[in-house]
Design a protein around this motif. Sequence first.
Motif, PDB file in Angstrom:
ATOM      1  N   ARG A  88       0.832  -1.189   0.000  1.00 23.20           N
ATOM      2  CA  ARG A  88       0.000   0.000   0.000  1.00 23.20           C
ATOM      3  C   ARG A  88       0.869   1.242   0.000  1.00 23.20           C
ATOM      4  NH1 ARG A  88      -2.794  -3.238   3.780  1.00 23.20           N
ATOM      5  NH2 ARG A  88      -1.794  -2.186   5.520  1.00 23.20           N
ATOM      6  N   SER A  89       0.314   2.360  -0.472  1.00 25.66           N
ATOM      7  CA  SER A  89       1.117   3.564  -0.605  1.00 25.66           C
ATOM      8  C   SER A  89       0.449   4.791  -0.008  1.00 25.66           C
ATOM      9  CB  SER A  89       1.415   3.836  -2.093  1.00 25.66           C
ATOM     10  OG  SER A  89       0.208   3.982  -2.816  1.00 25.66           O
TER      11      SER A  89
ATOM     12  N   CYS B  89      13.663   3.654   8.981  1.00 24.95           N
ATOM     13  CA  CYS B  89      12.466   4.453   8.736  1.00 24.95           C
ATOM     14  C   CYS B  89      11.999   4.228   7.310  1.00 24.95           C
ATOM     15  CB  CYS B  89      12.751   5.936   8.973  1.00 24.95           C
ATOM     16  SG  CYS B  89      13.954   6.652   7.812  1.00 24.95           S
ATOM     17  N   GLN B  90      10.827   4.755   6.979  1.00 23.33           N
ATOM     18  CA  GLN B  90      10.271   4.618   5.638  1.00 23.33           C
ATOM     19  C   GLN B  90       9.768   5.972   5.144  1.00 23.33           C
ATOM     20  OE1 GLN B  90       7.465   1.395   6.679  1.00 23.33           O
ATOM     21  NE2 GLN B  90       8.591   0.097   5.251  1.00 23.33           N
ATOM     22  N   THR B  91       9.742   6.131   3.818  1.00 21.09           N
ATOM     23  CA  THR B  91       9.298   7.389   3.235  1.00 21.09           C
ATOM     24  C   THR B  91       8.627   7.130   1.898  1.00 21.09           C
ATOM     25  OG1 THR B  91      10.016   9.659   2.756  1.00 21.09           O
ATOM     26  CG2 THR B  91      11.436   7.883   1.963  1.00 21.09           C
TER      27      THR B  91
ATOM     28  N   ILE C  46       6.424   2.999  -1.140  1.00 24.34           N
ATOM     29  CA  ILE C  46       7.169   2.961   0.119  1.00 24.34           C
ATOM     30  C   ILE C  46       8.636   2.632  -0.170  1.00 24.34           C
ATOM     31  CG2 ILE C  46       7.452   1.812   2.362  1.00 24.34           C
ATOM     32  CD1 ILE C  46       4.471   1.148   2.271  1.00 24.34           C
ATOM     33  N   TRP C  47       9.518   3.400   0.425  1.00 24.15           N
ATOM     34  CA  TRP C  47      10.956   3.127   0.357  1.00 24.15           C
ATOM     35  C   TRP C  47      11.496   2.995   1.782  1.00 24.15           C
ATOM     36  CZ3 TRP C  47      14.401   3.170  -4.016  1.00 24.15           C
ATOM     37  CH2 TRP C  47      13.738   3.297  -5.246  1.00 24.15           C
TER      38      TRP C  47
ATOM     39  N   ARG D 178       3.057  -0.046   6.394  1.00 22.09           N
ATOM     40  CA  ARG D 178       4.147   0.601   7.113  1.00 22.09           C
ATOM     41  C   ARG D 178       4.595  -0.242   8.305  1.00 22.09           C
ATOM     42  NH1 ARG D 178       4.744   5.949   6.298  1.00 22.09           N
ATOM     43  NH2 ARG D 178       6.768   5.521   7.214  1.00 22.09           N
ATOM     44  N   ILE D 179       5.905  -0.363   8.461  1.00 20.92           N
ATOM     45  CA  ILE D 179       6.441  -1.139   9.590  1.00 20.92           C
ATOM     46  C   ILE D 179       7.517  -0.362  10.345  1.00 20.92           C
ATOM     47  CG2 ILE D 179       5.838  -3.440   8.761  1.00 20.92           C
ATOM     48  CD1 ILE D 179       9.342  -2.055   8.259  1.00 20.92           C
TER      49      ILE D 179
END
Length: 217
Positions: free
Chosen positions: A3-4, A71-73, A87-88, A110-111
């Motif tokens: 998902r985004s 982290c994610q962005t 998601i990156w 998101r994790i």
Amino acid sequence: MKRSNLRRWAGSGVVLASIGAFALAAAVPASAATTGTVQTAGDPLNVRRAPNTAATAVKTVANGASVSIECQTTGNSVAGPLGTTTIWDYVPALGGYLSDGYVKTGSDGRIAPDCGTGTGSAQCASACAAEGQFRSSDAHFVVYDTNADGSSGVVQYWLATGAGPFYVWASGGQGTSVDKAVAVPKGSWVYYKTCTGHNTSPPTFAGCSAGLTDFAA
């Protein structure tokens, strides 16, 4: 499918004087890093300096490798073996980002916390003609001029007080970079964008990235 639906730290519009208060309210301190496993068709996976497939590949990581995600962005959309996602994942040990479409984490969402909280996040602009990175550990900007296109790479930044813009220019040509200390007090916030441009008076810019909020650790 991945998902985004991610929230963004800051838009690319005008910076308000209250950005520091906003950032402090919005910040989510990074928790313990989460582990993922690289999953490709067998080939090594590129680690990108910015969350974009056009960004410079700083190294590769092997299929099946375990990675620690800090982290994610949000970046550009990538169709990987684990689905299509924007998601990156930021992996400090590798010095860059991996598309989450290639990282098995046991979740399709998101994790990890949002990037932009002292993680040294990078932004890419104008098809990656310029890349910028804030190093939170010692309040330095590193700016890369990645294309020989007659334009310089530049970071525009504003302090938590609303003061700015200030600039860090990389004008040495393709493949060169500038590493410069900036006056961001420890624990304070900085808002920045990476652009291509010309160091005229006043400066002229093109291809600026969206804004990112970070802080000096």
